[in-house]
Design a protein around this motif. Structure first.
Motif, PDB file in Angstrom:
ATOM      1  N   ILE A  43       0.846  -1.201   0.000  1.00 37.53           N
ATOM      2  CA  ILE A  43       0.000   0.000   0.000  1.00 37.53           C
ATOM      3  C   ILE A  43       0.883   1.253   0.000  1.00 37.53           C
ATOM      4  CG2 ILE A  43      -1.683   1.337   1.315  1.00 37.53           C
ATOM      5  CD1 ILE A  43      -2.915  -1.079  -0.006  1.00 37.53           C
ATOM      6  N   GLU A  44       2.002   1.203   0.739  1.00 41.05           N
ATOM      7  CA  GLU A  44       2.895   2.348   0.797  1.00 41.05           C
ATOM      8  C   GLU A  44       3.433   2.688  -0.591  1.00 41.05           C
ATOM      9  OE1 GLU A  44       2.936  -0.240   2.774  1.00 41.05           O
ATOM     10  OE2 GLU A  44       2.707   0.534   4.826  1.00 41.05           O
ATOM     11  N   LYS A  54      -1.357   7.341   2.225  1.00 37.39           N
ATOM     12  CA  LYS A  54      -1.661   5.941   2.530  1.00 37.39           C
ATOM     13  C   LYS A  54      -3.001   5.824   3.249  1.00 37.39           C
ATOM     14  CE  LYS A  54       0.659   3.870   5.789  1.00 37.39           C
ATOM     15  NZ  LYS A  54       1.742   3.180   6.553  1.00 37.39           N
ATOM     16  N   GLN A  55      -3.290   6.768   4.148  1.00 41.37           N
ATOM     17  CA  GLN A  55      -4.556   6.741   4.878  1.00 41.37           C
ATOM     18  C   GLN A  55      -5.745   6.889   3.943  1.00 41.37           C
ATOM     19  OE1 GLN A  55      -1.921   8.561   5.563  1.00 41.37           O
ATOM     20  NE2 GLN A  55      -1.228   7.937   7.617  1.00 41.37           N
ATOM     21  N   TYR A  58      -6.480   3.488   2.467  1.00 43.45           N
ATOM     22  CA  TYR A  58      -7.145   2.615   3.443  1.00 43.45           C
ATOM     23  C   TYR A  58      -8.589   3.024   3.708  1.00 43.45           C
ATOM     24  CZ  TYR A  58      -3.040  -0.167   4.619  1.00 43.45           C
ATOM     25  OH  TYR A  58      -1.988  -1.046   4.577  1.00 43.45           O
ATOM     26  N   ARG A  59      -8.919   4.289   3.493  1.00 44.77           N
ATOM     27  CA  ARG A  59     -10.327   4.695   3.602  1.00 44.77           C
ATOM     28  C   ARG A  59     -11.150   4.104   2.467  1.00 44.77           C
ATOM     29  NH1 ARG A  59      -8.580   9.978   4.817  1.00 44.77           N
ATOM     30  NH2 ARG A  59      -9.208  10.692   2.739  1.00 44.77           N
ATOM     31  N   TRP A  61     -10.046   1.348   0.275  1.00 45.97           N
ATOM     32  CA  TRP A  61      -9.847  -0.093   0.047  1.00 45.97           C
ATOM     33  C   TRP A  61      -9.240  -0.719   1.299  1.00 45.97           C
ATOM     34  CZ3 TRP A  61      -8.128   3.388  -3.804  1.00 45.97           C
ATOM     35  CH2 TRP A  61      -8.792   3.321  -5.035  1.00 45.97           C
ATOM     36  N   PRO A  62      -9.675  -1.902   1.701  1.00 38.96           N
ATOM     37  CA  PRO A  62      -9.105  -2.554   2.888  1.00 38.96           C
ATOM     38  C   PRO A  62      -7.787  -3.268   2.629  1.00 38.96           C
ATOM     39  CG  PRO A  62     -10.885  -3.883   2.013  1.00 38.96           C
ATOM     40  CD  PRO A  62     -10.865  -2.617   1.202  1.00 38.96           C
ATOM     41  N   SER A  63      -7.447  -3.526   1.366  1.00 40.26           N
ATOM     42  CA  SER A  63      -6.228  -4.292   1.082  1.00 40.26           C
ATOM     43  C   SER A  63      -5.804  -4.085  -0.366  1.00 40.26           C
ATOM     44  CB  SER A  63      -6.474  -5.787   1.312  1.00 40.26           C
ATOM     45  OG  SER A  63      -7.360  -6.293   0.318  1.00 40.26           O
ATOM     46  N   LYS A  64      -4.588  -4.505  -0.669  1.00 41.58           N
ATOM     47  CA  LYS A  64      -4.094  -4.409  -2.049  1.00 41.58           C
ATOM     48  C   LYS A  64      -4.866  -5.350  -2.970  1.00 41.58           C
ATOM     49  CE  LYS A  64      -0.230  -7.703  -1.549  1.00 41.58           C
ATOM     50  NZ  LYS A  64       1.250  -7.845  -1.564  1.00 41.58           N
TER      51      LYS A  64
END
Length: 199
Positions: A43-44, A54-55, A58-59, A61-64
Motif C-alpha cells: 500500500i505504501e 496511505k490513509q 485505506y479509507r 480499500w481494505p487491502s491491495k
C-alpha cells in the motif's frame, strides 16, 4: 473468467472518492504489480506512485487485493467483455483470442494471473476473487454458451460450465507457465469442444 457492470460492487467506506485519485491508485497498483510482483506490492508503494496519502487508500480499500480486483474488473469490462450478441463459433473464437492477448500482453492480464495464484493459498483472496470477478464473469460466459446451444450454433458434449473450463483452462495454464498461446490452440479448442461430431 471474464465481469460486467452488473456484478456486485464491494461496499465502500469513508468519504466520496476523487475520480482522478481513484484512477491514479488503480494505475499505480497495476504498474507496480508488473514491475515488482504481488509479494513486493505494498500500500505504501502504491500511495507513493499514485501521489496520495496511505490513509486515503485505506479509507477506500481494505487491502491491495481489493485494489487489484477493482483494476481487473474495470479493465476486463473494457478490453475483453463477454460477447452480448447472439453467439457463434467465430464470436467465441474471437473472445478467446482476445482473452489470450489479455493474459500475455496486457498489464491487467498480469493482475488476473497474480490473483489466481494468490487465491490458491489465501482463502480471503479466493473468496473475494470468486465473489467479485470470477463468479460474475463465469455467469456471463455460461450464458453465452447456453444461448449458443439453444440457437443450434454449438453442440458440446459437456455442459456450459465444463465447456468453459475446457476452453479457458489451457489458455490460463500456458499463461501461468509463461508459454506462448498459439492461435491454432484456440482454434482447436473451439472446434473440438463446440462443434458436433459425427461419431
Amino acid at each position: 473468467m471474464p465481469a460486467t457492470s452488473s456484478q456486485p460492487r464491494r461496499p465502500r467506506s469513508g468519504s466520496r472518492r476523487d475520480e482522478a485519485a481513484r484512477l491514479a491508485v488503480l494505475h499505480a497498483a497495476d504498474d507496480l504489480l508488473v514491475e515488482r510482483g504481488f509479494g513486493a506490492l505494498t500500500i505504501e508503494a502504491i500511495a507513493r506512485r499514485a501521489g496520495v496519502a496511505k490513509q486515503t487508500i485505506y479509507r477506500w480499500w481494505p487491502s491491495k487485493v481489493e485494489i487489484l480486483l477493482d483494476t481487473l474488473i474495470e479493465d476486463s469490462e473494457k478490453r475483453i467483455p463477454v460477447p452480448a450478441e447472439p453467439p457463434t463459433l467465430e464470436s467465441v473464437r474471437g473472445y478467446l483470442r482476445g482473452f489470450a492477448r489479455f493474459l500475455t500482453r496486457d498489464p491487467a492480464g498480469k493482475v488476473l494471473l497474480a490473483l489466481i495464484a494468490q487465491a490458491q493459498h489465501d482463502p480471503d483472496t479466493a473468496k473475494s476473487f470468486h465473489a467479485r470477478y470470477f463468479g460474475p464473469r463465469r455467469g456471463h460466459e455460461r450464458d453465452m454458451i447456453a444461448r449458443g446451444i439453444d440457437a443450434g450454433e454449438f453442440a458440446p458434449r459437456l455442459g456450459p460450465d465444463a465447456t468453459m473450463d475446457a476452453l479457458v483452462g489451457p489458455i490460463v495454464h500456458r499463461a501461468l507457465t509463461g508459454s506462448s498461446i498459439p492461435r491454432d490452440l484456440v482454434d482447436t479448442l473451439v472446434e473440438d469442444l463446440l462443434t458436433p461430431r459425427s461419431d
